[in-house]
Design an enzyme around this catalytic site. Structure first.
Site: not given
Length: 291
Positions: A93, A150, A253
């Site tokens: 995200d 992911h 980050s």
């Protein structure tokens, strides 16, 4: 750059980056109720955190701030939208910082600032050559975002390279004001072999990032101040499916992805600033320029 941004960048050079990050790490791991509750409540109020998608919706149930920050989402919160076999999924995200073509071995950071594949990958010219003239995408995770990373595509882990470095904050001001930002900050380079060729997923540390964890080796930073390469092909192969968790940031980050020449094509609607969600479609592999 505005005067405010210039002052912010200057301050980054003066702050003891690693000492501050270690201190934050100690507090983030604390199970002392008043410490973890105070930090969680402050963070939720400051960044407007919504726990309705999280597996744990009650903030008081998190044992530490780190557990809150790296919270897991409900199983149906991020379905795999990059569902076609050649689709490339967003690893996180966040917001697209930059994406596009790698010009020879130069990756675009911001106007007037490029950095080299050689530096980004920790000084390995052979590895850098695998991505020469390829494609890259950089995704920035803001404090309010889900902070697990992911897999963009199914692959087998070839190697990781821990590259020590600075811990500048990562945002628009530092991207515009700190040369070679992503190639000078502490980072973990993960190289995967896929059916479409090599793929790099690089987890870049930042100010107050107390560590980076992976699903295959646990916490991998901070480490001694030298490049540490781990060869995973010598042991039992580690294969991860597209959309499967790869790792997580213990605060903040950025993720940088690299693809070989003539392989990846990003969705035409994506541009710097575009919001993306993990497992959403980032683009697709194409063999138009296959050599």
């Amino acid at each position: 750059m505005s005067l405010r941004d210039k002052l912010f960048v200057t301050l980054q050079y003066l702050i003891p980056q690693h000492a501050l990050s270690r201190l934050v790490g100690i507090l983030a791991r604390s199970e002392v109720p008043w410490i973890k509750t105070t930090f969680i409540n402050m963070f939720m109020k400051r960044f407007g955190i919504d726990l309705s998608e999280a597996q744990i919706e009650d903030a008081d149930q998190f044992p530490t701030f780190n557990a809150f920050f790296t919270r897991a989402l409900k199983a149906d919160a991020r379905p795999l939208e990059a569902s076609e076999s050649n689709d490339i999924a967003s690893p996180a995200d966040g917001a697209v910082s930059q994406l596009g073509a790698i010009r020879a071995n130069q990756v675009f950071q911001a106007k007037g600032h490029d950095y080299s594949l050689y530096d980004l990958l920790g000084g390995d010219s052979a590895l850098a050559s695998e991505f020469t003239n390829g494609q890259f995408a950089t995704v920035y995770l803001s404090p309010r975002d889900y902070h697990r990373v992911h897999m963009p595509f199914t692959g087998t882990l070839r190697e990781t390279r821990y590259v020590p470095g600075d811990l500048f904050s990562v945002n628009e001001a530092t991207a515009n004001g700190v040369p070679n930002l992503f190639a000078r900050n502490e980072r973990l380079v993960c190289i995967f072999d896929t059916e479409q060729g090599p793929m790099a997923v690089i987890l870049v540390g930042a100010m107050i990032v107390a560590g980076i964890e992976t699903v295959f080796s646990g916490q991998v930073t901070p480490l001694p101040k030298q490049v540490v390469t781990t060869d995973y092909l010598r042991s039992k192969p580690i294969a991860l499916e597209k959309g499967e968790e790869l790792g997580r940031f213990l605060l903040g980050s950025t993720v940088v992805m690299l693809f070989p020449e003539g392989k990846a094509k990003f969705a035409p609607n994506l541009k710097p600033g575009s919001q993306v969600r993990v497992r959403g479609k980032l683009g697709a592999y194409t063999n138009e320029n296959k050599h």
